[in-house]
Design a protein around this motif. Structure first.
Motif, short mmCIF file in Angstrom:
data_model
loop_
_atom_site.label_atom_id
_atom_site.label_comp_id
_atom_site.label_asym_id
_atom_site.label_seq_id
_atom_site.Cartn_x
_atom_site.Cartn_y
_atom_site.Cartn_z
N HIS A 8 -4.64 9.68 -1.43
CA HIS A 8 -4.42 8.76 -2.55
C HIS A 8 -3.42 7.68 -2.18
N VAL A 9 -3.77 6.45 -2.56
CA VAL A 9 -2.84 5.34 -2.38
C VAL A 9 -2.83 4.49 -3.64
N VAL A 10 -1.74 3.75 -3.82
CA VAL A 10 -1.67 2.71 -4.84
C VAL A 10 -1.70 1.37 -4.14
N VAL B 113 0.88 -1.17 0.00
CA VAL B 113 0.00 0.00 0.00
C VAL B 113 0.91 1.22 0.00
N GLU B 114 1.00 1.90 -1.13
CA GLU B 114 1.90 3.04 -1.27
C GLU B 114 1.09 4.33 -1.22
N ARG B 115 1.31 5.12 -0.19
CA ARG B 115 0.57 6.37 -0.04
C ARG B 115 1.25 7.47 -0.84
N VAL C 138 -6.21 4.58 -5.91
CA VAL C 138 -7.47 4.82 -5.22
C VAL C 138 -7.47 6.20 -4.58
N ALA C 139 -8.54 6.95 -4.81
CA ALA C 139 -8.74 8.24 -4.15
C ALA C 139 -9.76 8.06 -3.03
N GLY C 140 -9.35 8.31 -1.81
CA GLY C 140 -10.23 8.12 -0.66
C GLY C 140 -11.19 9.27 -0.47
N ILE C 141 -12.31 9.24 -1.19
CA ILE C 141 -13.24 10.36 -1.16
C ILE C 141 -14.59 9.99 -0.54
#
Length: 279
Positions: free
Chosen positions: A41-43, A34-36, A93-96
């Motif tokens: 946003h994370v990958v 999990v790359e922040r 992924v955008a955490g919205i």
């Protein structure tokens, strides 16, 4: 609450049913990293014990979100990258919302149930050494990374034109730089040229053979207008709400020259001449 559980169960049934007829895969993938990239946003890097199915740039994944009481439907997320050597699928992924924030808070070792690959991808140029412009805004840059890699490997000249509100909102710039020239705009001028991507000076200085775009609709409409005025082949990856991913729920319908089409099934990538944006 009962309605939520019914929707959840129906969604799972629908995916298993469609898998048999559409030759899609419903797999439990393991999170390897999990790359922040930013606070929001994370990958997610995902793998499987077996070789992952073939995917093309522009396709997407429907992800089941577990342990989120308010999330009953899967979340559609673009294929950001495929690392064949590591057997990894990357999702930006955008955490919205509750669902995507839950995904952003996952840890390595977690398991994600994914249905993929879904939809149709970008078209590769047929002529050798084509000059291709890939235009992305916000999290819409996600599918352009993998496409840029494949274009470079095929011998095409790739230029990325990426836009964001501020420098801190620009994502994966170093990775984009591996596969082509990177041009940047920010609305506040903290990096690159100030303004929107469609105002970047490169659009007036150079000519491209093909354009692909993904991001906010107003941006894509402007890119489409630019391409139409210059008779440049252009495709846009639409980001309509896609609840089911297989054309059953009709949430993602887009008006086209062929009538109303489901973006998840007939797209998400469309030739701009098939859309009614310029009408």
């Amino acid at each position: 609450m009962l309605l939520g559980y019914l929707c959840y169960d129906y969604g799972n049934y629908l995916y298993y049913y469609c898998r048999s007829y559409m030759k899609k895969f419903n797999l439990d993938l393991e999170v390897t990293a999990v790359e922040r990239l930013s606070p929001t946003h994370v990958v997610l890097k995902l793998t499987h014990r077996d070789t992952l199915p073939a995917m093309v740039p522009g396709q997407f994944v429907e992800v089941r979100v577990d342990h989120s009481p308010s999330t009953f439907l899967r979340r559609p997320i673009s294929v950001n990258f495929v690392d064949v050597a590591r057997n990894e699928l990357w999702l930006l992924v955008a955490g919205i919302g509750d669902g995507t924030r839950t995904l952003c808070n996952l840890s390595p070792g977690a398991v994600l149930n994914c249905v993929f690959p879904l939809g149709n991808g970008f078209t590769k140029p047929t002529s050798a050494g084509a000059r291709v412009l890939l235009v992305g805004g916000g999290v819409g840059v996600a599918p352009l990374l993998y496409f840029g890699k494949q274009l470079q490997e095929a011998g095409h000249e790739v230029t990325f034109l990426l836009g964001a509100r501020s420098a801190k909102d620009l994502l994966q710039l170093e990775l984009f730089g591996r596969y082509g020239r990177v041009c940047v705009t920010t609305e506040d001028g903290t990096m690159g040229e100030q303004g929107f991507v469609t105002a970047h000076s490169i659009l007036q200085r150079e000519r491209f053979d093909q354009i692909s775009t993904c991001g906010p609709k107003p941006m894509m409409v402007s890119v489409a207008r630019y391409a139409m005025e210059r008779d440049i082949f252009c495709e846009a990856s639409l980001e309509n709400l896609m609840a089911c991913g297989v054309g059953a729920c009709l949430c993602c319908v887009e008006k086209t020259v062929a009538g109303n089409l489901c973006v998840c099934k007939e797209g998400p990538v469309f030739n701009i001449k098939d859309l009614l944006w310029q009408a």
